[in-house]
Motif scaffolding. Structure first.
Motif, PDB file in Angstrom:
ATOM      1  N   LYS A 273     -39.024 -15.593  31.173  1.00 25.18           N
ATOM      2  CA  LYS A 273     -38.916 -16.768  30.312  1.00 25.18           C
ATOM      3  C   LYS A 273     -39.633 -17.982  30.901  1.00 25.18           C
TER       4      LYS A 273
ATOM      5  N   ASP B 101     -38.898 -20.744  28.231  1.00 24.43           N
ATOM      6  CA  ASP B 101     -38.516 -20.354  26.875  1.00 24.43           C
ATOM      7  C   ASP B 101     -37.029 -20.629  26.747  1.00 24.43           C
TER       8      ASP B 101
ATOM      9  N   GLY C 179     -34.990 -20.219  24.216  1.00 22.63           N
ATOM     10  CA  GLY C 179     -34.176 -19.335  23.400  1.00 22.63           C
ATOM     11  C   GLY C 179     -33.482 -20.070  22.275  1.00 22.63           C
TER      12      GLY C 179
END
Length: 125
Positions: free
Chosen positions: A24, A40, A42
């Motif tokens: 991520k 990232d 999410g």
């Protein structure tokens, strides 16, 4: 006793080569006093958040880093531990991140003890 000097770029390369960077996390770049990267989140409609981390110090066991605060990062600080699964050797207390250097180094390199960590001119010594 030996002294190891490593540029921030070298440390980033080692972290990546050993798979110690979460999927991520992307676009890791050295910046003055630390690194910047994208995470990232999410979180729908947010995507990735740009993050900067600066080196604060080392107490003989824990390396302390600090997130550069502001804007979106402050709003998403509660999501960071869920967005990026933190390994057992990392403790997160927003805006501080603590890395157990003894656990990281000691479990991977026998006979190596870290006495101090200093950041000078883009290199750790």
């Amino acid at each position: 006793m030996a002294q190891i000097i490593a540029r921030v770029e070298d440390i980033i390369a080692v972290l990546k080569a050993n798979g110690w960077v979460s999927r991520k996390v992307s676009d890791i770049q050295p910046v003055d006093g630390g690194v910047s990267f994208k995470v990232d989140t999410g979180v729908p409609f947010v995507g990735a958040a740009k993050v900067q981390v600066h080196y604060v110090g080392y107490d003989g066991r824990w390396a302390e880093l600090e997130l550069v605060r502001g804007g979106l990062l402050d709003k998403l600080s509660g999501f960071i531990p869920q967005a990026v699964k933190l390994p057992s050797y990392v403790r997160f207390e927003y805006p501080r991140i603590f890395v157990d250097i003894e656990q990281v180094v000691g479990s991977r390199v026998r006979g190596l003890a870290v006495e101090s960590i200093q950041l000078e001119g883009g290199s750790f010594t």
